[in-house]
Scaffold this motif. Sequence first.
Motif, PDB file in Angstrom:
ATOM      1  N   ASP A  62       9.450   1.306   9.614  1.00  0.00           N
ATOM      2  CA  ASP A  62       8.937   0.541   9.049  1.00  0.00           C
ATOM      3  C   ASP A  62       8.169   0.087   7.131  1.00  0.00           C
ATOM      4  O   ASP A  62       9.121   1.313   6.156  1.00  0.00           O
ATOM      5  N   ALA A  63       8.445  -1.416   7.136  1.00  0.00           N
ATOM      6  CA  ALA A  63       8.678  -1.644   6.103  1.00  0.00           C
ATOM      7  C   ALA A  63       7.618  -2.731   5.318  1.00  0.00           C
ATOM      8  O   ALA A  63       6.661  -3.498   6.178  1.00  0.00           O
ATOM      9  N   ASP A  64       7.474  -2.626   4.072  1.00  0.00           N
ATOM     10  CA  ASP A  64       6.389  -3.488   3.072  1.00  0.00           C
ATOM     11  C   ASP A  64       7.196  -3.521   2.241  1.00  0.00           C
ATOM     12  O   ASP A  64       7.231  -2.793   1.238  1.00  0.00           O
ATOM     13  N   GLY A  65       6.396  -5.506   2.160  1.00  0.00           N
ATOM     14  CA  GLY A  65       7.550  -6.117   0.753  1.00  0.00           C
ATOM     15  C   GLY A  65       8.590  -6.426   0.898  1.00  0.00           C
ATOM     16  O   GLY A  65       9.552  -5.651   1.084  1.00  0.00           O
ATOM     17  N   ALA A  66       9.215  -7.378  -0.198  1.00  0.00           N
ATOM     18  CA  ALA A  66      10.519  -8.264   0.785  1.00  0.00           C
ATOM     19  C   ALA A  66      10.674  -8.874  -0.659  1.00  0.00           C
ATOM     20  O   ALA A  66       9.865  -9.236  -1.343  1.00  0.00           O
ATOM     21  N   TYR A  67      11.972  -8.806  -0.690  1.00  0.00           N
ATOM     22  CA  TYR A  67      12.746 -10.229  -1.744  1.00  0.00           C
ATOM     23  C   TYR A  67      13.871  -9.652  -1.022  1.00  0.00           C
ATOM     24  O   TYR A  67      14.917  -9.119  -1.143  1.00  0.00           O
ATOM     25  N   TYR A  68      14.937 -11.415  -1.932  1.00  0.00           N
ATOM     26  CA  TYR A  68      15.739 -11.616  -1.600  1.00  0.00           C
ATOM     27  C   TYR A  68      16.098 -12.216  -3.039  1.00  0.00           C
ATOM     28  O   TYR A  68      16.243 -12.860  -3.543  1.00  0.00           O
ATOM     29  N   GLU A 117       4.268  -3.040  -1.029  1.00  0.00           N
ATOM     30  CA  GLU A 117       4.372  -4.282  -1.501  1.00  0.00           C
ATOM     31  C   GLU A 117       5.324  -3.964  -2.768  1.00  0.00           C
ATOM     32  O   GLU A 117       5.801  -2.936  -3.101  1.00  0.00           O
ATOM     33  N   ILE A 118       6.563  -4.901  -3.187  1.00  0.00           N
ATOM     34  CA  ILE A 118       7.314  -5.162  -4.089  1.00  0.00           C
ATOM     35  C   ILE A 118       6.850  -6.431  -4.644  1.00  0.00           C
ATOM     36  O   ILE A 118       6.885  -7.433  -4.244  1.00  0.00           O
ATOM     37  N   THR A 128       4.367  -0.525  -5.320  1.00  0.00           N
ATOM     38  CA  THR A 128       3.052  -0.408  -5.196  1.00  0.00           C
ATOM     39  C   THR A 128       2.687   1.482  -4.304  1.00  0.00           C
ATOM     40  O   THR A 128       3.824   0.663  -3.362  1.00  0.00           O
ATOM     41  N   GLN A 129       2.385   1.692  -4.925  1.00  0.00           N
ATOM     42  CA  GLN A 129       2.130   3.130  -4.062  1.00  0.00           C
ATOM     43  C   GLN A 129       0.520   2.936  -3.719  1.00  0.00           C
ATOM     44  O   GLN A 129      -0.277   3.609  -4.385  1.00  0.00           O
ATOM     45  N   ASP A 130      -0.612   3.274  -1.883  1.00  0.00           N
ATOM     46  CA  ASP A 130      -1.556   2.840  -1.831  1.00  0.00           C
ATOM     47  C   ASP A 130      -1.764   4.345  -1.656  1.00  0.00           C
ATOM     48  O   ASP A 130      -1.039   5.597  -0.894  1.00  0.00           O
ATOM     49  N   GLN A 131      -2.769   4.902  -1.720  1.00  0.00           N
ATOM     50  CA  GLN A 131      -3.257   6.342  -2.002  1.00  0.00           C
ATOM     51  C   GLN A 131      -3.647   6.444  -0.759  1.00  0.00           C
ATOM     52  O   GLN A 131      -3.781   5.899  -0.314  1.00  0.00           O
ATOM     53  N   PHE A 161      -7.499   1.654  -9.164  1.00  0.00           N
ATOM     54  CA  PHE A 161      -8.221   0.797  -7.446  1.00  0.00           C
ATOM     55  C   PHE A 161      -6.627   1.641  -6.858  1.00  0.00           C
ATOM     56  O   PHE A 161      -5.398   1.191  -7.572  1.00  0.00           O
ATOM     57  N   LYS A 162      -7.081   0.638  -5.094  1.00  0.00           N
ATOM     58  CA  LYS A 162      -6.192   0.491  -4.104  1.00  0.00           C
ATOM     59  C   LYS A 162      -5.448  -0.300  -4.591  1.00  0.00           C
ATOM     60  O   LYS A 162      -5.852  -1.686  -5.222  1.00  0.00           O
ATOM     61  N   VAL A 163      -3.979  -0.630  -4.251  1.00  0.00           N
ATOM     62  CA  VAL A 163      -2.800  -1.048  -5.017  1.00  0.00           C
ATOM     63  C   VAL A 163      -2.255  -1.471  -3.484  1.00  0.00           C
ATOM     64  O   VAL A 163      -2.796  -1.022  -2.024  1.00  0.00           O
ATOM     65  N   TRP A 164      -2.446  -2.941  -3.306  1.00  0.00           N
ATOM     66  CA  TRP A 164      -2.425  -3.998  -2.562  1.00  0.00           C
ATOM     67  C   TRP A 164      -0.882  -4.873  -2.181  1.00  0.00           C
ATOM     68  O   TRP A 164       0.173  -4.489  -3.555  1.00  0.00           O
TER      69      TRP A 164
END
Length: 331
Positions: A62-68, A117-118, A128-131, A161-164
Amino acid sequence: MRKTFLTAALLSGLLISCSNDDNDSNRQLKLFTTSNTSGKVSVTDLSMASPMTYSFTVASADADGAYYFSDSDEFILASRSNNKIELYDGVTTAIMNNATSLPLTFASTSDFNNAREIAVYGDKVVVTQDQNAANSNTNKLLVYQKTDSGFMLLNTYTVDFKVWGIHLDGNTMYAVADLTSDVVVFNNFFANANGAIMPTKRVSIEGLVRTHGITYAKKTDTMVLTDVGSATSDTDGGVIVIKNFTTVLANTSNMGTIATANQLRIYGSATMLGNPLDVAYDSAAKKIYVAERLFGGGKVLTFDLPTANVNAAPIASRDEAGVSSVFLLRE
């Protein structure tokens, strides 16, 4: 299904890059995606007349956020199953060798839970860490420094605030406030000391129900946001484009509202937008790429930059189960 052949055009696109966005030859133009459900990431070579997509198994289910990182051929993601930033090396080699997986080179320590996200600026990586219950309902922004051998945690910030979604434009951080229609801005983001931090400015986006994805193109001063609407509906999502964003933002008071008159909107039954979690924008080609999580089980959608409010079908659509984030490389 993973493609199992290469062409001379693909090899040329992999080995040669160009820094001129307006030159359509000898360039790298690739789209990277992650998934919440498949344990795979994908790479699509968009520089080809008929784009090809390559799928690779990774260590994160399970992954969120990507960068190359194109200079080192390294791909990073935020693992929600392992609670780490993970780095995978040799993407180009994996494509050329018809590999089915990417090798995990190293990972960060486990400093977060429920990553969303990254964003990257130089050697700084922000997560980001969402609660949720597992992290004591704490929303965080964590800053790491990427080195040749790992990730070093530099700073940990808490926010109210809740992050995304997040996006870095140099030292300026743009972020969405989940469960709201708001965008927040942190000037001089990396100058903050550890602990609770407050945004420099917060504005609402008129007509937007629930922000998630965010990206900004400095070259054209264009902000692109996604609206997931109701989390249970696969038909009420949308994309919002705000041109001349820095001027519009400057002319909007703190806690004020950016009116629909300053927006270009993609909404409606033709769009396939239900829960668009993430977005990337190619300012040279004027194309928007969306990670649509809910419609049809997950799709990567491509739209032309609108010139008016539209209910338009995507110009391209590809199924990708559980797609959660999207990152575009153009150079």
